[in-house]
Scaffold this motif. Structure first.
Motif, mmCIF file in Angstrom:
data_model
loop_
_atom_site.group_PDB
_atom_site.id
_atom_site.type_symbol
_atom_site.label_atom_id
_atom_site.label_comp_id
_atom_site.label_asym_id
_atom_site.label_seq_id
_atom_site.Cartn_x
_atom_site.Cartn_y
_atom_site.Cartn_z
ATOM 1 N N THR A 106 0.854 -1.190 0.000
ATOM 2 C CA THR A 106 0.000 0.000 0.000
ATOM 3 C C THR A 106 0.888 1.237 0.000
ATOM 4 O OG1 THR A 106 -0.068 0.152 2.415
ATOM 5 C CG2 THR A 106 -1.762 -1.204 1.358
ATOM 6 N N ALA A 107 0.292 2.409 -0.149
ATOM 7 C CA ALA A 107 1.066 3.656 -0.205
ATOM 8 C C ALA A 107 1.845 3.884 1.096
ATOM 9 C CB ALA A 107 0.154 4.829 -0.489
ATOM 10 N N ASP A 108 1.196 3.649 2.235
ATOM 11 C CA ASP A 108 1.862 3.827 3.526
ATOM 12 C C ASP A 108 3.016 2.838 3.688
ATOM 13 O OD1 ASP A 108 2.188 4.940 6.129
ATOM 14 O OD2 ASP A 108 1.158 3.181 6.970
ATOM 15 N N GLN A 109 2.791 1.605 3.258
ATOM 16 C CA GLN A 109 3.836 0.598 3.357
ATOM 17 C C GLN A 109 5.002 0.919 2.427
ATOM 18 O OE1 GLN A 109 1.378 -2.791 2.509
ATOM 19 N NE2 GLN A 109 1.286 -3.420 4.660
ATOM 20 N N LYS A 110 4.692 1.500 1.259
ATOM 21 C CA LYS A 110 5.760 1.894 0.327
ATOM 22 C C LYS A 110 6.649 2.962 0.960
ATOM 23 C CE LYS A 110 3.354 0.917 -3.981
ATOM 24 N NZ LYS A 110 2.760 1.483 -5.186
ATOM 25 N N THR A 111 6.039 3.905 1.672
ATOM 26 C CA THR A 111 6.804 4.955 2.348
ATOM 27 C C THR A 111 7.741 4.347 3.385
ATOM 28 O OG1 THR A 111 4.925 6.438 2.067
ATOM 29 C CG2 THR A 111 6.605 7.113 3.635
ATOM 30 N N LYS A 112 7.217 3.408 4.183
ATOM 31 C CA LYS A 112 8.047 2.730 5.182
ATOM 32 C C LYS A 112 9.164 1.929 4.510
ATOM 33 C CE LYS A 112 4.508 2.097 8.755
ATOM 34 N NZ LYS A 112 3.720 1.088 9.488
ATOM 35 N N MET A 113 8.836 1.296 3.389
ATOM 36 C CA MET A 113 9.812 0.487 2.671
ATOM 37 C C MET A 113 10.936 1.361 2.128
ATOM 38 S SD MET A 113 10.507 -2.574 1.941
ATOM 39 C CE MET A 113 11.229 -3.697 0.789
ATOM 40 N N GLU A 114 10.595 2.523 1.607
ATOM 41 C CA GLU A 114 11.622 3.441 1.097
ATOM 42 C C GLU A 114 12.547 3.890 2.226
ATOM 43 O OE1 GLU A 114 12.714 4.282 -1.915
ATOM 44 O OE2 GLU A 114 11.253 2.820 -2.627
ATOM 45 N N ALA A 115 11.985 4.155 3.408
ATOM 46 C CA ALA A 115 12.810 4.534 4.550
ATOM 47 C C ALA A 115 13.722 3.374 4.946
ATOM 48 C CB ALA A 115 11.930 4.932 5.729
ATOM 49 N N PHE A 116 13.193 2.176 4.914
ATOM 50 C CA PHE A 116 13.970 0.977 5.223
ATOM 51 C C PHE A 116 15.107 0.798 4.220
ATOM 52 C CE2 PHE A 116 14.181 -3.805 4.850
ATOM 53 C CZ PHE A 116 14.840 -4.005 6.040
ATOM 54 N N ARG A 117 14.822 1.009 2.930
ATOM 55 C CA ARG A 117 15.850 0.885 1.888
ATOM 56 C C ARG A 117 16.921 1.973 2.028
ATOM 57 N NH1 ARG A 117 11.395 -0.231 -2.764
ATOM 58 N NH2 ARG A 117 11.251 -2.489 -2.498
ATOM 59 N N ALA A 118 16.486 3.199 2.361
ATOM 60 C CA ALA A 118 17.451 4.288 2.541
ATOM 61 C C ALA A 118 18.389 3.988 3.703
ATOM 62 C CB ALA A 118 16.721 5.604 2.768
ATOM 63 N N GLU A 119 17.833 3.453 4.775
ATOM 64 C CA GLU A 119 18.643 3.081 5.934
ATOM 65 C C GLU A 119 19.646 1.979 5.558
ATOM 66 O OE1 GLU A 119 17.817 0.809 10.121
ATOM 67 O OE2 GLU A 119 16.302 2.239 9.443
ATOM 68 N N ALA A 120 19.197 1.020 4.771
ATOM 69 C CA ALA A 120 20.082 -0.066 4.336
ATOM 70 C C ALA A 120 21.195 0.464 3.433
ATOM 71 C CB ALA A 120 19.276 -1.134 3.611
ATOM 72 N N ARG A 121 20.865 1.413 2.546
ATOM 73 C CA ARG A 121 21.892 2.006 1.679
ATOM 74 C C ARG A 121 22.929 2.754 2.508
ATOM 75 N NH1 ARG A 121 17.562 2.968 -1.908
ATOM 76 N NH2 ARG A 121 17.162 4.977 -0.966
ATOM 77 N N GLU A 122 22.458 3.461 3.539
ATOM 78 C CA GLU A 122 23.363 4.210 4.412
ATOM 79 C C GLU A 122 24.304 3.260 5.150
ATOM 80 O OE1 GLU A 122 22.819 6.768 8.407
ATOM 81 O OE2 GLU A 122 21.527 7.373 6.738
ATOM 82 N N LYS A 123 23.751 2.174 5.685
ATOM 83 C CA LYS A 123 24.578 1.191 6.384
ATOM 84 C C LYS A 123 25.587 0.567 5.436
ATOM 85 C CE LYS A 123 21.472 -0.345 10.054
ATOM 86 N NZ LYS A 123 20.670 -1.477 10.559
ATOM 87 N N GLY A 124 25.148 0.264 4.218
ATOM 88 C CA GLY A 124 26.043 -0.320 3.225
ATOM 89 C C GLY A 124 27.165 0.633 2.856
ATOM 90 N N GLY A 125 26.841 1.913 2.749
ATOM 91 C CA GLY A 125 27.871 2.906 2.443
ATOM 92 C C GLY A 125 28.912 2.990 3.537
ATOM 93 N N LYS A 126 28.461 2.908 4.785
ATOM 94 C CA LYS A 126 29.398 2.942 5.900
ATOM 95 C C LYS A 126 30.295 1.703 5.891
ATOM 96 C CE LYS A 126 26.797 5.824 9.100
ATOM 97 N NZ LYS A 126 26.089 5.872 10.386
ATOM 98 N N MET A 127 29.710 0.560 5.565
ATOM 99 C CA MET A 127 30.493 -0.677 5.518
ATOM 100 C C MET A 127 31.546 -0.606 4.419
ATOM 101 S SD MET A 127 29.584 -2.684 7.938
ATOM 102 C CE MET A 127 30.128 -4.306 7.433
ATOM 103 N N ARG A 128 31.167 -0.048 3.268
ATOM 104 C CA ARG A 128 32.118 0.044 2.161
ATOM 105 C C ARG A 128 33.235 1.035 2.463
ATOM 106 N NH1 ARG A 128 27.442 -0.964 -0.549
ATOM 107 N NH2 ARG A 128 26.835 1.185 -0.783
#
Length: 144
Positions: A106-128
Motif C-alpha cells: 500500500t502507499a503507507d507501506q511503500k513509504t516505510k519500505m523506502e525509509a527501510f531501503r534508505a537506511e540499508a543504503r546508508e549502512k552499506g555505504g558505511k560498511m564500504r
C-alpha cells in the motif's frame, strides 16, 4: 653466558609479538547454509514485522522472495568468468524484484519500505567505507 641470555630474551620477545595478535577478531563466524525457502521465509518475516503485511501480501511477497532466492542460488553456482555481465543481470533482477514488491504494498507501506531501503543504503555505504575508519574530514591538514 651473555649470548645465552640475549638469545633467550630475543626468543621471548619474538614469541610474545607473534602471539600478541588477537586471532579471534579476524576469524568470521560461518553463516549457516539456508535453502531458498528458508531465505524467502526470513526475508518475508522481516518485511512483515517492518511493514505490518496482511496475509495476502505476505503470501505474494513470499512468492517474489522465493523466486529471487532461487535465482540467487543458481547465480552462485554458475561460472563467474563474466562478472560484469552477471552483475548487470543481478541488478536487473533486483530492480524487477523491487517493482514486484512495490506493486503489492500500500502507499503507507511503500513509504516505510523506502525509509527501510534508505537506511540499508546508508549502512552499506558505511560498511564500504571501512566502518568510518577512513573518515578524516574533522582533522585539519598538516602543513609542513
Amino acid at each position: 653466558m651473555k649470548k645465552a641470555i640475549l638469545t633467550i630474551a630475543i626468543a621471548v620477545m619474538g614469541f610474545t609479538a607473534a602471539f600478541a595478535q588477537d586471532s579471534s577478531r579476524t576469524s568470521r563466524k560461518q553463516m549457516p547454509k539456508m535453502t531458498a525457502e528458508q531465505r524467502a521465509e526470513k526475508a518475508t518475516s522481516r518485511l512483515e514485522k517492518k511493514l505490518s503485511l496482511t496475509a495476502d501480501q505476505k503470501s505474494k511477497i513470499y512468492a517474489v522472495e522465493l523466486e529471487n532466492a532461487k535465482k540467487m542460488e543458481a547465480w552462485r553456482k554458475t561460472d563467474h568468468s563474466d562478472m560484469k555481465g552477471k552483475m548487470n543481470e543481478r541488478k536487473t533482477a533486483m530492480k524487477e524484484q523491487k517493482a514486484k514488491i512495490d506493486a503489492i504494498l500500500t502507499a503507507d507501506q511503500k513509504t516505510k519500505m523506502e525509509a527501510f531501503r534508505a537506511e540499508a543504503r546508508e549502512k552499506g555505504g558505511k560498511m564500504r567505507k571501512g566502518l568510518n575508519r577512513g573518515d578524516r574530514t574533522d582533522k585539519a591538514p598538516v602543513e609542513g
